[in-house]
Design an enzyme around this catalytic site. Structure first.
Site, PDB file in Angstrom:
ATOM      1  CD  GLU A 101      -3.025  -1.099   0.206  1.00 55.21           C
ATOM      2  OE1 GLU A 101      -3.031  -0.167  -0.624  1.00 55.21           O
ATOM      3  OE2 GLU A 101      -3.860  -2.024   0.193  1.00 55.21           O
ATOM      4  CG  HIS A 104      -0.647   0.154  -4.153  1.00 50.73           C
ATOM      5  ND1 HIS A 104      -1.696  -0.635  -3.724  1.00 50.73           N
ATOM      6  CD2 HIS A 104       0.202  -0.677  -4.805  1.00 50.73           C
ATOM      7  CE1 HIS A 104      -1.481  -1.884  -4.096  1.00 50.73           C
ATOM      8  NE2 HIS A 104      -0.335  -1.932  -4.755  1.00 50.73           N
ATOM      9  CE1 TYR A 108      -3.273   5.073  -8.536  1.00 47.73           C
ATOM     10  CE2 TYR A 108      -3.191   4.192  -6.305  1.00 47.73           C
ATOM     11  CZ  TYR A 108      -3.578   4.085  -7.624  1.00 47.73           C
ATOM     12  OH  TYR A 108      -4.288   2.981  -8.035  1.00 47.73           O
TER      13      TYR A 108
END
Length: 274
Positions: A101, A104, A108
């Site tokens: 996570e 991720h 982004y």
């Protein structure tokens, strides 16, 4: 007390493996490891400059939601699920999920940093939970479940909805952009992240199946319907997918399809109320 939540000193060691299905999914997650350095964004800027104002608006707001959502998922993992669950196999998965996570979220953030040149707008997007009502609404729903005093079974359903429903429509929208042959870096990262999140959602369902006393079907369905309504509003009203040429009605149907699949995985019937 649920066996997977029962405190035991065996949580401090991994072997012998007791929950082989959980361990298998952990190893599957490890085998899917990747880093942001593997994603080439060099060709994206040329495509970015060719996009319409509406298309740029849509992508920026989707990325803003994603950039904040992974941190919320991690907070739940670190503060609740890793503490709740006592079997070492599941703790291995949750520990690795936290690492993914973070990747991720970095991806982004890097996408926003690459595409958005204006620093004021960039900060607006990075702080989407505070600056965008539509993102705040989804974030508040997830954070409500982090602080909830509900049992683990209900909370694991809620976060299956976060990773299975709240992300699904946005992933589909970026896949739509890929079909047009645009933004190869964005679309490749979307493939990697959507694969990871699919596995995370499947793991939530697996943990649910290990519960001897799961929540009632009525409670499960209520949680899923709540998430569906928020996601439909997000992609058909707040940031409508027709900005990039998709059909809002079909997107709603897709979200319903994803929700029905999740309900089935959780042992429920498809809901007529979705």
């Amino acid at each position: 007390m649920e066996p997977i939540l029962q405190e035991s000193d065996s949580r401090f060691v991994i072997f012998p493996i007791k929950y082989h299905d959980i361990w298998k999914m952990y190893k599957q997650s490890v085998a899917s490891f990747w880093t942001v350095e593997e994603v080439d964004l060099s060709k994206d800027l040329d495509d970015w400059d060719k996009l319409t104002k509406d298309e740029k608006y849509f992508i920026k707001h989707i990325l803003a939601f994603f950039a904040s959502s992974d941190g919320i998922v991690n907070e739940n993992l670190a503060e609740r699920f890793y503490v709740d669950v006592q079997c070492s196999e599941a703790r291995c998965f949750y520990g690795f999920q936290i690492a993914m996570e973070n990747i991720h979220s970095e991806m982004y953030s890097l996408l926003i940093d690459t595409y958005v040149r204006d620093n004021i707008e960039k900060m607006h997007l990075f702080n989407a939970i505070e600056t965008m009502e539509c993102v705040k609404k989804k974030a508040d729903w997830a954070r409500k479940w982090i602080s909830s005093n509900k049992v683990y079974g209900e909370r694991v359903v809620a976060f299956a909805a976060v990773e299975g429903i709240f992300f699904s429509g946005s992933f589909a929208a970026i896949f739509w952009i890929k079909k047009r042959g645009l933004m190869p870096g964005l679309t490749f990262s979307n493939e990697l992240i959507s694969r990871d999140e699919g596995l995370h959602c499947d793991f939530a369902c697996l943990m649910f199946k290990h519960l001897l006393h799961p929540p009632s079907k009525e409670v499960i369905t209520s949680i899923i319907i709540d998430a569906v309504n928020i996601e439909k509003e997000f992609l058909t009203v707040a940031i409508p997918v027709d900005l990039i040429g998709m059909n809002c009605c079909l997107m709603s149907q897709y979200i319903e399809f994803v929700a029905d699949r999740l309900l089935t995985e959780l042992g429920c019937e498809k809901s007529q109320c979705i």
